[in-house]
Design a protein around this motif. Structure first.
Motif, mmCIF file in Angstrom:
data_model
loop_
_atom_site.group_PDB
_atom_site.id
_atom_site.type_symbol
_atom_site.label_atom_id
_atom_site.label_comp_id
_atom_site.label_asym_id
_atom_site.label_seq_id
_atom_site.Cartn_x
_atom_site.Cartn_y
_atom_site.Cartn_z
ATOM 1 N N SER A 77 0.772 -1.077 0.017
ATOM 2 C CA SER A 77 0.099 0.035 0.101
ATOM 3 C C SER A 77 0.878 1.198 0.008
ATOM 4 C CB SER A 77 -0.839 0.264 1.287
ATOM 5 O OG SER A 77 -1.950 -0.982 1.193
ATOM 6 N N GLU A 78 2.015 1.355 0.770
ATOM 7 C CA GLU A 78 2.905 2.303 0.844
ATOM 8 C C GLU A 78 3.575 2.510 -0.768
ATOM 9 O OE1 GLU A 78 4.632 5.437 2.773
ATOM 10 O OE2 GLU A 78 3.260 4.441 3.572
ATOM 11 N N VAL A 79 3.875 1.310 -1.286
ATOM 12 C CA VAL A 79 4.341 1.695 -2.629
ATOM 13 C C VAL A 79 3.583 2.015 -3.699
ATOM 14 C CG1 VAL A 79 5.394 0.168 -4.645
ATOM 15 C CG2 VAL A 79 6.411 -0.361 -2.356
ATOM 16 N N GLY A 117 -5.640 -7.136 -7.419
ATOM 17 C CA GLY A 117 -5.065 -8.050 -6.449
ATOM 18 C C GLY A 117 -5.364 -7.295 -4.871
ATOM 19 N N ALA A 118 -6.384 -6.849 -4.810
ATOM 20 C CA ALA A 118 -6.886 -5.921 -3.621
ATOM 21 C C ALA A 118 -6.290 -6.979 -2.114
ATOM 22 C CB ALA A 118 -8.331 -5.728 -3.480
ATOM 23 N N MET A 120 -3.571 -8.050 -0.631
ATOM 24 C CA MET A 120 -2.219 -8.538 -0.824
ATOM 25 C C MET A 120 -1.663 -9.298 0.237
ATOM 26 S SD MET A 120 -1.025 -6.679 -3.507
ATOM 27 C CE MET A 120 -2.324 -6.212 -4.544
ATOM 28 N N SER A 121 -2.469 -10.022 1.275
ATOM 29 C CA SER A 121 -2.120 -10.769 2.161
ATOM 30 C C SER A 121 -1.688 -12.255 1.298
ATOM 31 C CB SER A 121 -2.688 -10.988 3.399
ATOM 32 O OG SER A 121 -4.335 -11.385 3.078
ATOM 33 N N GLU A 122 -2.379 -12.371 0.160
ATOM 34 C CA GLU A 122 -2.197 -13.443 -0.774
ATOM 35 C C GLU A 122 -1.006 -13.243 -1.496
ATOM 36 O OE1 GLU A 122 -4.200 -16.243 -0.202
ATOM 37 O OE2 GLU A 122 -5.250 -15.286 1.388
ATOM 38 N N GLU A 123 -0.331 -14.341 -1.670
ATOM 39 C CA GLU A 123 0.726 -14.093 -2.288
ATOM 40 C C GLU A 123 0.718 -14.141 -3.758
ATOM 41 O OE1 GLU A 123 4.571 -16.568 -1.821
ATOM 42 O OE2 GLU A 123 3.824 -16.884 0.309
ATOM 43 N N ALA A 124 -0.516 -14.502 -4.145
ATOM 44 C CA ALA A 124 -0.971 -14.541 -5.708
ATOM 45 C C ALA A 124 -1.222 -13.028 -6.279
ATOM 46 C CB ALA A 124 -2.184 -15.261 -5.902
ATOM 47 N N GLY A 125 -1.572 -12.260 -5.479
ATOM 48 C CA GLY A 125 -1.722 -10.810 -5.856
ATOM 49 C C GLY A 125 -0.559 -10.063 -5.753
ATOM 50 N N ARG A 126 0.469 -10.302 -5.005
ATOM 51 C CA ARG A 126 1.861 -9.493 -5.117
ATOM 52 C C ARG A 126 2.411 -9.348 -6.342
ATOM 53 N NH1 ARG A 126 4.164 -12.448 0.480
ATOM 54 N NH2 ARG A 126 2.265 -11.956 1.674
#
Length: 146
Positions: A77-79, A117-118, A120-126
């Motif tokens: 989110s910061e990025v 990829g709302a 972001m705790s899921e690795e797939a969205g990163r």
């Protein structure tokens, strides 16, 4: 008797709410506001392009050094927010048209990945965010701002 009291109270509350709403909507109430005090106020200024680039690259450097924790939603989110700030700084700069075309494309891609990829705790969205974020960081290194 209780019913009449309740009705009077409800009417009173509705009248008070109507008065507050209409007086707070601008119009004459806004026009009759006293002038601001003579004391200077602190206003936030938008970061310069150089500052926006530095903030973005600092975030990316931190991610590269520390890695993405198990739940790196905060870091991404910061990025993301710094990329949006970077875009605004680019828009506000006096650079020649077309200077930031590739950077804009990468920021758009990063933004789209962040939205899709709302979670972001899921690795797939990163990778949807990190891929274009890293490309943008590379672009910024290859095209330093002055």
């Amino acid at each position: 008797m209780g019913r009449q009291q309740w009705g009077k109270t409800a009417v009173g509350v509705m009248v008070a709410a109507a008065v507050m709403v209409t007086s707070g909507c601008g119009g004459e109430a806004e026009a009759k506001k006293p002038a601001a005090s003579a004391s200077p106020s602190v206003t936030a200024t938008a970061p310069t392009l150089e500052e926006s680039v530095r903030h973005y690259q600092d975030d990316m450097r931190d991610l590269n050094v520390q890695g993405c924790p198990a739940d790196c939603g905060k870091e991404l989110s910061e990025v993301y927010n710094n990329a949006l700030s970077l875009r605004k700084s680019m828009n506000d700069s006096e650079a020649a048209p077309g200077t930031f075309t590739e950077a804009y494309r990468l920021i758009d891609e990063l933004q789209q990945g962040y939205i899709v990829g709302a979670d972001m705790s899921e690795e797939a969205g990163r990778p949807l965010v990190l891929g274009p974020a890293r490309e943008l960081n590379t672009w910024l290194n290859e095209h330093p701002v002055e």
